[in-house]
Scaffold this active site. Structure first.
Site, PDB file in Angstrom:
ATOM      1  N   ASP A  41     -18.898 -21.776-127.459  1.00 18.68           N
ATOM      2  CA  ASP A  41     -17.853 -21.455-129.039  1.00 18.68           C
ATOM      3  C   ASP A  41     -16.846 -20.564-128.305  1.00 18.68           C
ATOM      4  O   ASP A  41     -15.711 -21.274-129.138  1.00 18.68           O
ATOM      5  CB  ASP A  41     -18.719 -21.364-130.732  1.00 18.68           C
ATOM      6  CG  ASP A  41     -18.907 -22.706-130.992  1.00 18.68           C
ATOM      7  OD1 ASP A  41     -18.365 -23.512-131.263  1.00 18.68           O
ATOM      8  OD2 ASP A  41     -19.483 -22.006-132.506  1.00 18.68           O
ATOM      9  N   LYS A  71     -22.506 -32.393-135.529  1.00 14.47           N
ATOM     10  CA  LYS A  71     -22.438 -31.831-134.557  1.00 14.47           C
ATOM     11  C   LYS A  71     -23.956 -32.432-133.835  1.00 14.47           C
ATOM     12  O   LYS A  71     -23.884 -32.741-133.477  1.00 14.47           O
ATOM     13  CB  LYS A  71     -22.490 -30.206-134.073  1.00 14.47           C
ATOM     14  CG  LYS A  71     -21.276 -29.163-134.725  1.00 14.47           C
ATOM     15  CD  LYS A  71     -21.625 -28.028-135.234  1.00 14.47           C
ATOM     16  CE  LYS A  71     -20.205 -27.837-135.738  1.00 14.47           C
ATOM     17  NZ  LYS A  71     -19.608 -26.387-135.699  1.00 14.47           N
ATOM     18  N   GLN A 115     -23.930 -21.300-136.372  1.00 16.08           N
ATOM     19  CA  GLN A 115     -23.448 -21.433-137.874  1.00 16.08           C
ATOM     20  C   GLN A 115     -22.824 -20.756-137.968  1.00 16.08           C
ATOM     21  O   GLN A 115     -23.349 -19.313-138.393  1.00 16.08           O
ATOM     22  CB  GLN A 115     -24.120 -22.725-137.975  1.00 16.08           C
ATOM     23  CG  GLN A 115     -23.319 -22.992-139.299  1.00 16.08           C
ATOM     24  CD  GLN A 115     -21.864 -23.695-138.199  1.00 16.08           C
ATOM     25  OE1 GLN A 115     -22.076 -24.754-137.367  1.00 16.08           O
ATOM     26  NE2 GLN A 115     -20.850 -24.037-139.780  1.00 16.08           N
TER      27      GLN A 115
END
Ligand code: NDP
Length: 291
Positions: A120, A53, A97
């Site tokens: 997200d 990412k 994460q």
């Protein structure tokens, strides 16, 4: 004839091309879209995901910073890191994460990220907006799947979509997106999970099967009807005798599905690259909203 390959690499390049002028526009106003990534612990797969990412952000000339915290970080310490990032204008997006170590309540952590920076799309406000048909930040993987389908002109309207998996990250949001009353979606959706009896009786009826369960090569050619579309979200490491010691496989058994399906996303190179592309897109969107 073998199925058409729905390439996430191709679609994600088109996404990046489309983002270039938006990024330039932001830069001309002195804004560089920025992402903060928090990684707790040393999980090897998580480290790989975070690196890919942040690498993409740097390739595109965007700003990203990874905050690495030890596995024994307390929930309260993690929350105070997030609160600092919530107030830091350099970051338009914040990503924690997953999975987090077991002693940390993931829901409490995700709820701490301000919804405006929740690129997200996991905050209850953003999930609620999605459910209400007024999406703000759509979770990256389901958004990426929708983009693959629209790129390849796969019309879901009136079709039967069977989703295997009901996580908040993939299965549940994709079932909402595919059933939305809008052109190209409007599908009839069945969600299967570990409590479903005889999943294959459902997958055999499906026009489109979306696999998001995390079980290597679970679905085989015999489990779908001729000409079905298969979207394989699964990323599973299986041990092999090679230098790396493992290979990545999806939740579908590619060789047999290729013979029966009309189109399929490969693993790797299918949904994976789209997840990163949608993270970049959401971060650019967050930066634009900050103007
Ligand atoms: P979760 O483990 O959170 O959810 C898995 C879901 O599948 C659950 O709903 C579970 O049921 C269901 N399930 C698990 N095993 C079975 C089974 N044997 N039969 C029926 N249902 C089953 O996983 P995620 O949604 O986070 O991820 C799913 C897969 O997608 C993983 O391989 C992950 O690595 C991959 N992934 C890939 C991404 C990408 O970018 N390509 C991004 C995110 C995930 P129940 O609810 O009953 O437990």
């Amino acid at each position: 004839m073998d199925a058409q390959i729905l390439s996430g690499k191709t679609v994600s390049s088109a996404v990046y091309d489309g983002l270039t002028s938006r990024i330039e526009n932001l830069k001309s106003k002195g804004i560089i879209p920025g992402l903060a990534v928090i990684l707790v612990g040393e999980d090897p797969a998580s480290q790989v995901y975070v690196n890919s990412k942040t690498k993409k952000f740097s390739t595109l000339g965007l700003f990203s910073e990874t905050i690495k915290l030890p596995a024994d970080t307390s929930e309260n310490d993690l929350i105070s890191h997030i609160n600092t990032l919530n107030a830091d204008d350099r970051f338009h997006g914040i990503l924690v994460q997953l999975p987090l170590p077991k002693h940390i309540d993931s829901d409490r952590i995700l709820n701490t990220i301000t919804p405006e920076k929740d690129v997200d799309g996991f905050h209850p406000v953003n999930l609620g907006n999605l459910t209400a048909g007024k999406p703000t930040f759509i979770p990256c993987t389901p958004k990426g799947i929708m983009r693959i389908l629209s790129h390849y002109n796969i019309d879901l309207s009136g079709k039967h979509v069977v989703v295997v998996g009901r996580s908040n990250i993939v299965g549940r949001p994709i079932s909402i997106l595919t059933s939305m009353k809008s052109p190209m979606t409007n599908a009839t959706v069945t969600i299967c999970h570990s409590g479903t009896k005889d999943i294959f009786q459902y997958t055999r009826q499906a026009d489109v099967v979306i696999l998001a369960l995390g079980s290597p090569e679970f679905l085989q050619g015999d489990h779908i009807k001729d000409g079905a579309v298969v979207i394989d979200v699964g990323i599973n490491r299986v041990d092999v005798n090679s230098e790396k010691g493992y290979k990545l496989v999806g939740d579908g058994e590619e060789a047999s599905l290729l013979k029966k399906a009309s189109a399929i996303t490969p693993v790797p190179g299918g949904v994976g690259p789209m997840t990163i592309a949608m993270l970049v897109e959401n971060t650019v969107e967050a930066a634009e909203r900050s103007l």
